[in-house]
Design a protein around this motif. Structure first.
Motif, PDB file in Angstrom:
ATOM      1  N   ARG A   1       0.833  -1.222   0.000  1.00 25.74           N
ATOM      2  CA  ARG A   1       0.000   0.000   0.000  1.00 25.74           C
ATOM      3  C   ARG A   1       0.859   1.259   0.000  1.00 25.74           C
ATOM      4  N   ALA A   2       1.900   1.259   0.806  1.00 27.44           N
ATOM      5  CA  ALA A   2       2.762   2.435   0.921  1.00 27.44           C
ATOM      6  C   ALA A   2       3.448   2.746  -0.411  1.00 27.44           C
ATOM      7  N   VAL A   3       3.918   1.721  -1.096  1.00 27.06           N
ATOM      8  CA  VAL A   3       4.572   1.941  -2.391  1.00 27.06           C
ATOM      9  C   VAL A   3       3.556   2.436  -3.417  1.00 27.06           C
ATOM     10  N   ARG A   4       2.366   1.855  -3.417  1.00 28.53           N
ATOM     11  CA  ARG A   4       1.338   2.280  -4.375  1.00 28.53           C
ATOM     12  C   ARG A   4       0.854   3.708  -4.117  1.00 28.53           C
ATOM     13  N   LYS A   5       1.023   4.200  -2.902  1.00 28.16           N
ATOM     14  CA  LYS A   5       0.660   5.587  -2.615  1.00 28.16           C
ATOM     15  C   LYS A   5       1.557   6.560  -3.373  1.00 28.16           C
ATOM     16  N   ILE A   6       2.831   6.230  -3.513  1.00 33.68           N
ATOM     17  CA  ILE A   6       3.729   7.140  -4.217  1.00 33.68           C
ATOM     18  C   ILE A   6       3.799   6.844  -5.710  1.00 33.68           C
ATOM     19  N   ASP A   7       3.398   5.631  -6.130  1.00 29.15           N
ATOM     20  CA  ASP A   7       3.315   5.296  -7.557  1.00 29.15           C
ATOM     21  C   ASP A   7       2.191   4.289  -7.760  1.00 29.15           C
ATOM     22  N   PRO A   8       0.998   4.775  -8.082  1.00 32.17           N
ATOM     23  CA  PRO A   8      -0.161   3.890  -8.242  1.00 32.17           C
ATOM     24  C   PRO A   8      -0.016   2.857  -9.360  1.00 32.17           C
ATOM     25  N   GLN A   9       0.895   3.095 -10.292  1.00 36.57           N
ATOM     26  CA  GLN A   9       1.090   2.157 -11.403  1.00 36.57           C
ATOM     27  C   GLN A   9       2.047   1.014 -11.057  1.00 36.57           C
ATOM     28  N   ALA A  10       2.707   1.102  -9.933  1.00 38.04           N
ATOM     29  CA  ALA A  10       3.696   0.091  -9.544  1.00 38.04           C
ATOM     30  C   ALA A  10       3.024  -1.250  -9.269  1.00 38.04           C
ATOM     31  N   VAL A  11       3.719  -2.304  -9.661  1.00 42.39           N
ATOM     32  CA  VAL A  11       3.295  -3.666  -9.346  1.00 42.39           C
ATOM     33  C   VAL A  11       4.212  -4.131  -8.217  1.00 42.39           C
ATOM     34  N   VAL A  12       3.623  -4.358  -7.041  1.00 43.35           N
ATOM     35  CA  VAL A  12       4.408  -4.631  -5.831  1.00 43.35           C
ATOM     36  C   VAL A  12       4.064  -6.008  -5.289  1.00 43.35           C
ATOM     37  N   LYS A  13       5.094  -6.785  -4.969  1.00 49.70           N
ATOM     38  CA  LYS A  13       4.892  -8.098  -4.351  1.00 49.70           C
ATOM     39  C   LYS A  13       5.842  -8.215  -3.169  1.00 49.70           C
ATOM     40  N   ALA A  14       5.300  -8.104  -1.968  1.00 48.61           N
ATOM     41  CA  ALA A  14       6.090  -8.272  -0.751  1.00 48.61           C
ATOM     42  C   ALA A  14       5.886  -9.698  -0.236  1.00 48.61           C
ATOM     43  N   SER A  15       6.948 -10.300   0.269  1.00 45.53           N
ATOM     44  CA  SER A  15       6.872 -11.656   0.809  1.00 45.53           C
ATOM     45  C   SER A  15       7.608 -11.724   2.144  1.00 45.53           C
ATOM     46  N   HIS A  16       6.848 -11.981   3.207  1.00 40.96           N
ATOM     47  CA  HIS A  16       7.505 -12.094   4.512  1.00 40.96           C
ATOM     48  C   HIS A  16       8.311 -13.382   4.613  1.00 40.96           C
TER      49      HIS A  16
END
Length: 68
Positions: A21-36
């Motif tokens: 969510r935090a990354v998409r706030k600064i770039d809504p077009q970003a495709v983000v995949k976080a893995s704990h």
């Protein structure tokens, strides 16, 4: 361009979603995949600098160990 960051401090799905969510706030077009489980965050199609991405992840309370 793909950015992969090794991140400490994620322990669950909620942590993953917080970073995504935090990354998409600064770039809504970003495709983000976080893995704990892998302790990593992969970001594609992002127009933001790697340093800005690190700052956003750290702003959520996680430690970025390094980036690929």
């Amino acid at each position: 361009m793909t950015h992969i960051f090794h991140v400490q401090g994620m322990s669950c799905g909620h942590c993953e979603k917080a970073i995504e969510r935090a990354v998409r706030k600064i770039d809504p077009q970003a495709v983000v995949k976080a893995s704990h489980t892998l302790a990593s965050v992969e970001i594609n199609h992002c127009s933001v600098t790697p340093d800005a991405l690190i700052a956003v992840i750290q702003g959520e309370g996680y430690v970025v160990q390094n980036r690929d």
